[in-house]
Design an enzyme around this catalytic site. Structure first.
Site, mmCIF file in Angstrom:
data_model
loop_
_atom_site.group_PDB
_atom_site.id
_atom_site.type_symbol
_atom_site.label_atom_id
_atom_site.label_comp_id
_atom_site.label_asym_id
_atom_site.label_seq_id
_atom_site.Cartn_x
_atom_site.Cartn_y
_atom_site.Cartn_z
ATOM 1 N N ASP A 67 -20.423 45.290 108.094
ATOM 2 C CA ASP A 67 -19.361 46.323 107.547
ATOM 3 C C ASP A 67 -19.391 46.399 106.131
ATOM 4 O O ASP A 67 -19.681 45.339 105.224
ATOM 5 C CB ASP A 67 -17.944 46.329 107.996
ATOM 6 C CG ASP A 67 -17.661 44.819 108.079
ATOM 7 O OD1 ASP A 67 -18.144 43.859 107.565
ATOM 8 O OD2 ASP A 67 -16.535 44.523 108.645
ATOM 9 N N ASN A 136 -5.733 42.140 115.139
ATOM 10 C CA ASN A 136 -5.448 42.838 116.021
ATOM 11 C C ASN A 136 -6.587 43.396 117.128
ATOM 12 O O ASN A 136 -6.804 44.352 117.847
ATOM 13 C CB ASN A 136 -5.086 44.381 115.444
ATOM 14 C CG ASN A 136 -6.436 44.888 114.575
ATOM 15 O OD1 ASN A 136 -7.281 44.295 114.635
ATOM 16 N ND2 ASN A 136 -6.211 45.791 113.730
ATOM 17 N N HIS A 138 -9.852 43.421 116.254
ATOM 18 C CA HIS A 138 -11.025 44.231 115.567
ATOM 19 C C HIS A 138 -12.033 43.336 115.684
ATOM 20 O O HIS A 138 -12.177 42.142 115.319
ATOM 21 C CB HIS A 138 -10.797 44.939 114.469
ATOM 22 C CG HIS A 138 -10.320 44.160 112.957
ATOM 23 N ND1 HIS A 138 -9.393 44.399 112.240
ATOM 24 C CD2 HIS A 138 -11.416 43.308 112.333
ATOM 25 C CE1 HIS A 138 -9.399 43.503 111.272
ATOM 26 N NE2 HIS A 138 -10.591 42.807 110.985
ATOM 27 N N GLU A 143 -11.562 49.193 114.562
ATOM 28 C CA GLU A 143 -10.305 48.744 114.681
ATOM 29 C C GLU A 143 -9.757 49.479 116.095
ATOM 30 O O GLU A 143 -10.457 50.182 116.805
ATOM 31 C CB GLU A 143 -9.440 49.845 113.980
ATOM 32 C CG GLU A 143 -9.585 49.238 112.339
ATOM 33 C CD GLU A 143 -8.591 48.179 111.979
ATOM 34 O OE1 GLU A 143 -8.543 47.275 112.855
ATOM 35 O OE2 GLU A 143 -8.285 47.978 110.877
HETATM 36 C C1 GLP Z 1 -12.333 41.508 108.276
HETATM 37 C C2 GLP Z 1 -13.857 41.760 108.505
HETATM 38 C C3 GLP Z 1 -14.056 41.169 109.853
HETATM 39 C C4 GLP Z 1 -13.556 39.785 110.096
HETATM 40 C C5 GLP Z 1 -11.991 39.746 109.920
HETATM 41 C C6 GLP Z 1 -11.214 38.505 110.228
HETATM 42 O O1 GLP Z 1 -11.419 42.479 108.569
HETATM 43 N N1 GLP Z 1 -14.520 43.036 108.300
HETATM 44 O O2 GLP Z 1 -15.579 41.227 110.165
HETATM 45 O O3 GLP Z 1 -13.923 39.295 111.451
HETATM 46 O O4 GLP Z 1 -11.675 40.269 108.588
HETATM 47 O O5 GLP Z 1 -11.272 37.669 109.092
HETATM 48 P P1 GLP Z 1 -10.993 36.041 108.978
HETATM 49 O O6 GLP Z 1 -12.194 35.573 109.506
HETATM 50 O O7 GLP Z 1 -10.636 36.070 107.459
HETATM 51 O O8 GLP Z 1 -9.520 35.899 109.680
#
Ligand code: GLP
Length: 243
Positions: A67, A136, A138, A143
């Site tokens: 992304d 959540n 995702h 989402e």
């Molecule tokens: C962002 C990214 C996701 C990632 C998520 C969790 O939203 N787009 O790909 O998995 O954060 O991030 P973290 O690993 O910092 O909890």
């Protein structure tokens, strides 16, 4: 679904890096689907260390990232392009021509999503997809929604995701409200999937996503249907599972 419980974040990072290393050693010209967020940072660090020791060669690897924020350019230090280069690509011998991320600066969503799906198709799909997990449920920026979105699409980020990611920005207002993300069909088409999870704050969503009903309201729950998923998590993140 294989679940590997690790002592702590460092142990999780080493084990996840071992799985990625095995993929690169077994198929040097593999396609790695890569993720951002704080969870995989230690995994990338470990891979860099092994690369520096001469144990890994990324010269034939292709990467496709999950992304990118819409509206951030490559030089913005909060863009995922910047993140991936500073945390990983700048430190290994991956060929820059083989590095792919959605282009956050393309205003035409249809055009950009079609371009990115074409790239994923042209490289032959993903061999190993690395994923983090949002609070959540995702994955990438897929989402919670009424239905699974299949291909690359432009998403309106939820308030909880904006809040979770605000820690990286000067203020909440600076967090982009939209992003381009690989779709669920693309993620589910990866031959292997590796999910990394760390910390007590992920324990509830880990339980819900991997033992609860499969629903687009918890996008990661669909991973239960994939034939080759490995979850590598530290004790805290896996603490609500009966294992
Ligand atoms: C962002 C990214 C996701 C990632 C998520 C969790 O939203 N787009 O790909 O998995 O954060 O991030 P973290 O690993 O910092 O909890």
């Amino acid at each position: 679904m294989r679940i590997i419980k690790t002592k702590d974040y460092n142990d999780m990072s080493r084990k996840a890096a071992n799985i990625i290393s095995a993929q690169v050693i077994l198929k040097p010209d593999c396609v790695l689907g890569l993720a951002t967020g704080s969870t995989p940072v230690g995994t990338y660090k470990q891979l860099i260390e092994w690369y520096n020791k001469g144990d890994l060669d990324f010269s034939e690897v292709t990467s496709v990232n999950l992304d990118e924020y819409k509206g951030l350019d490559k030089d913005n230090d909060q863009s995922y392009w910047y993140f991936m280069h500073t945390n990983f690509f700048d430190h290994i011998n991956i060929n820059s021509e083989n590095v792919n991320l959605p282009n956050g600066m393309e205003p035409d969503s249809d055009k950009e999503c079609a371009r990115y799906d074409d790239i994923i198709r042209s490289v032959g799909g993903v061999d190993l997809q690395l994923l983090g997990l949002g609070h959540n449920g995702h994955i990438g920026f897929n989402e919670p929604a009424e239905e699974f979105k299949k291909g690359t699409h432009c998403v309106d980020l939820t308030q909880s995701t904006i809040e979770a990611n605000a820690r990286f920005f000067a203020s909440m207002d600076d967090v982009p409200k939209q992003a381009y993300t690989m779709g669920i069909r693309t993620i589910m088409s990866a031959k292997k999937i590796l999910v990394v999870v760390s910390g007590k704050d992920k324990a509830a969503i880990v339980k819900k996503a991997f033992t609860g009903p499969v629903t687009p309201h918890v996008p990661a729950s669909l991973l239960q249907m994939h034939p080759d998923v490995t979850i590598v998590g530290d004790e805290a993140a896996l603490s609500e599972l009966d294992i």
